[in-house]
Design a protein around this motif. Structure first.
Motif, mmCIF file in Angstrom:
data_model
loop_
_atom_site.group_PDB
_atom_site.id
_atom_site.type_symbol
_atom_site.label_atom_id
_atom_site.label_comp_id
_atom_site.label_asym_id
_atom_site.label_seq_id
_atom_site.Cartn_x
_atom_site.Cartn_y
_atom_site.Cartn_z
ATOM 1 N N THR A 20 0.826 -1.202 0.000
ATOM 2 C CA THR A 20 0.000 0.000 0.000
ATOM 3 C C THR A 20 0.867 1.262 0.000
ATOM 4 O OG1 THR A 20 -0.143 0.019 2.420
ATOM 5 C CG2 THR A 20 -1.904 -1.127 1.218
ATOM 6 N N ASP B 172 0.691 5.321 1.535
ATOM 7 C CA ASP B 172 0.000 6.245 2.426
ATOM 8 C C ASP B 172 -0.423 7.496 1.659
ATOM 9 O OD1 ASP B 172 0.501 4.512 4.474
ATOM 10 O OD2 ASP B 172 2.107 5.704 5.387
ATOM 11 N N ILE C 101 -1.591 11.318 2.380
ATOM 12 C CA ILE C 101 -1.475 12.270 3.482
ATOM 13 C C ILE C 101 -2.317 13.517 3.219
ATOM 14 C CG2 ILE C 101 0.149 13.678 4.806
ATOM 15 C CD1 ILE C 101 0.497 10.646 5.159
ATOM 16 N N LEU D 255 -2.320 11.032 8.134
ATOM 17 C CA LEU D 255 -2.784 10.015 7.192
ATOM 18 C C LEU D 255 -4.275 10.152 6.908
ATOM 19 C CD1 LEU D 255 -1.933 7.303 5.706
ATOM 20 C CD2 LEU D 255 -2.863 6.134 7.738
ATOM 21 N N THR E 234 -5.695 7.864 4.287
ATOM 22 C CA THR E 234 -6.005 6.458 4.025
ATOM 23 C C THR E 234 -4.792 5.820 3.375
ATOM 24 O OG1 THR E 234 -7.636 4.959 3.013
ATOM 25 C CG2 THR E 234 -6.974 6.866 1.723
ATOM 26 N N LYS E 235 -4.910 4.545 3.079
ATOM 27 C CA LYS E 235 -3.899 3.822 2.316
ATOM 28 C C LYS E 235 -4.550 3.312 1.040
ATOM 29 C CE LYS E 235 -1.411 2.159 6.444
ATOM 30 N NZ LYS E 235 -0.054 2.658 6.157
#
Length: 503
Positions: A38, A40, A42, A49, A51-52
């Motif tokens: 995955t 990150d 930002i 964060l 989501t991924k």
């Protein structure tokens, strides 16, 4: 199965829930990457964060290309009439309009641009672009060419097949539309790589494209890094054309990769260091407003930003005073606050890059007339910055900063300012301000740039071509000109059989 991104917006500008997959979009479905890794994503306003997302690999590019090739051969390309392609494109535009607040909110969250500009500029422009090219979809036509009365010759403009498209982080949704619009209208299937910094609006658009009814494989999105996914697209032997928007350095690498592999067609929209020439007979108030828009719009993260502002000596002091006051009025802050006019830079790396240029300007002896500092304690905010007392050899004058940093340069000779304006490796855009139309047009014609704005700046329209001279790129986006990049011209000779001749 890939994860789902679910986010509750509760801001002064937008309230609501958005939900979509964070996987790769291949063959009409969201899927995990081949290595289950995955990336990150930002929030540039906070540095935290969001989501991924699934990280693609060259193997995933192979999967997407295979899906695109199958779709091209069985349900798209010459198998799908232009009028049908137009219906699907207009359906996608309708869905984007229905979800305009959601798309704009995702863009503001992911990129850092203000919600106001994301909705009223980027999203509006993206929808207009897709509808514009939907109108072209059933008008891709060739010519009949007279040779002799025993022969019919005509040309066909045929789609290329699978095309790769690599878009930047500064205008994610707008650049997506600039790429997919002409490609879909002409019948090509797409493998698109969004920036790893700003992938979310492309994934939400993929969800809407599926809802619109595009055949599986026509539009694929492979998240990932430029060095892996981007390189795989540029080198792929079954991709017939690659379109890239980004830095000149990376553009060179893509062109080299295309040349070393299958000689795929390449279009590149690259960097700029655009001059903005303000003559002593300009409407001063208008020139100040446009100059501020030209450099501070989108946090200065604009390839055509008017970052070199040449001002005639007779009005220099007054312009600088008014321009400084205008810069002070640019409210830097939360992208979702209605009063914010400038959000954060897109990433910590970009923030550091811009600040290093500001430090370079100071070190080389330029004067920070205004700004040049970080704003706030979190996120990647930089104040609108104005440099004076510069020299032509300074980095801040020669190199693309890609931030809210402009240099104001005094001039007193028309021919000399044209020489200074053209003294750059770039040639993307320029602006000229004068109420003498002859002076303005003569200057615009002498400037070496793909776009010349007279008494305005950064005005873009779906029907008007955009692209650069020199190291600002190859080919044109937008308008009828962009269609040429996505078709191959075939000449068909039909002999009526009346005679045989080698002539």
């Amino acid at each position: 199965m890939p994860s789902t991104f679910s986010y509750q917006f509760d801001t002064p500008s937008h309230k609501g829930i958005t939900e979509f997959s964070t996987g790769l979009f291949i063959n009409g479905e969201f899927v995990d990457g081949s290595e289950n890794s995955t990336i990150d994503v930002i929030n540039p306003a906070t540095g935290k964060l969001i989501t991924k997302i699934s990280q693609g690999t060259p193997k995933d590019v192979d999967r997407a290309v295979a899906a695109a090739q199958h779709a091209f051969e069985t349900s798209w390309g010459l198998k799908c009439p232009g009028a049908e392609r137009a219906k699907l494109m207009n359906k996608l535009a309708d869905l984007m309009e229905e979800h305009e607040d959601e798309l704009a909110a995702v863009e503001a969250l992911d990129n850092g641009k203000t919600f106001y500009w994301a909705k009223n500029a980027d999203l509006k422009g993206a929808i207009d672009c897709i509808r514009y090219y939907a109108g072209w979809a059933d008008k891709i036509q060739g010519k009949t060419i007279e040779t002799n009365d025993g022969k019919l010759v005509y040309t066909r403009h045929e789609p290329l097949g699978v095309v790769g498209q690599i878009i930047p982080w500064n205008f994610p949704l707008l650049m997506l539309s600039w790429k997919i619009g002409p490609a879909l209208a002409t019948g090509n299937a797409i493998v698109l790589k969004p920036s790893e910094f700003t992938p979310l609006s492309a994934l939400l658009t993929a969800k809407l494209a599926k809802e619109a009814g595009f055949p599986p494989g026509v539009f694929n999105v492979v998240n990932g890094y430029g060095a892996t996914v981007g390189a795989a697209i540029a080198e792929h032997m079954d991709i017939e054309k690659v379109a890239f928007t980004g830095s000149t350095l990376v553009g060179r690498k893509i062109m080299e990769a295309a040349a070393k592999t299958n000689l795929k067609k390449v279009t590149l929209e690259l960097g700029g260091k655009s001059p903005n020439i303000i003559f002593d007979d300009a409407d001063l108030e208008a020139a100040v407003n446009w100059a501020a828009f030209g450099i501070f719009w989108n946090q200065g993260q604009t390839c055509c930003a008017g970052s070199r502002i040449f001002v005639h000596a007779k009005i220099y002091d007054e312009f600088l005073h008014l321009f400084t006051e205008k810069a002070k009025q640019v409210k830097v802050g939360d992208p979702f606050h209605p009063d914010s006019k400038q959000g954060p830079q897109v990433s910590n790396a970009q923030f550091d890059r811009i600040m290093s240029y500001i430090d370079s300007g100071k070190d080389e002896g330029a004067t920070v007339h205004h700004g040049g500092v970080r704003v706030g304690d979190e996120g990647y905010f930089i104040s609108p910055t104005i440099f004076t007392d510069t020299r032509p050899d300074m980095k801040i004058v020669k190199e693309e900063i890609f931030g809210p940093v402009g240099v104001v340069i005094k001039f007193d000779d028309d021919e000399d300012v044209i020489r200074q304006a053209n003294d750059t490796v770039y040639g993307l855009a320029c602006s000229v301000f004068s109420q003498n139309i002859n002076r303005a047009l003569e200057t615009a014609h002498k400037l070496k740039a793909g776009t010349a704005w007279v008494n305005c700046a950064n005005m873009l329209h779906a029907s008007v071509p955009f692209g650069g001279f020199k190291q600002s790129g190859i080919g044109r986006e937008l308008g009828e000109y962009a269609l040429e990049n996505y078709t191959a011209v075939k000449a068909v000779h039909v002999n009526f059989g009346h005679q045989w001749s080698v002539a």
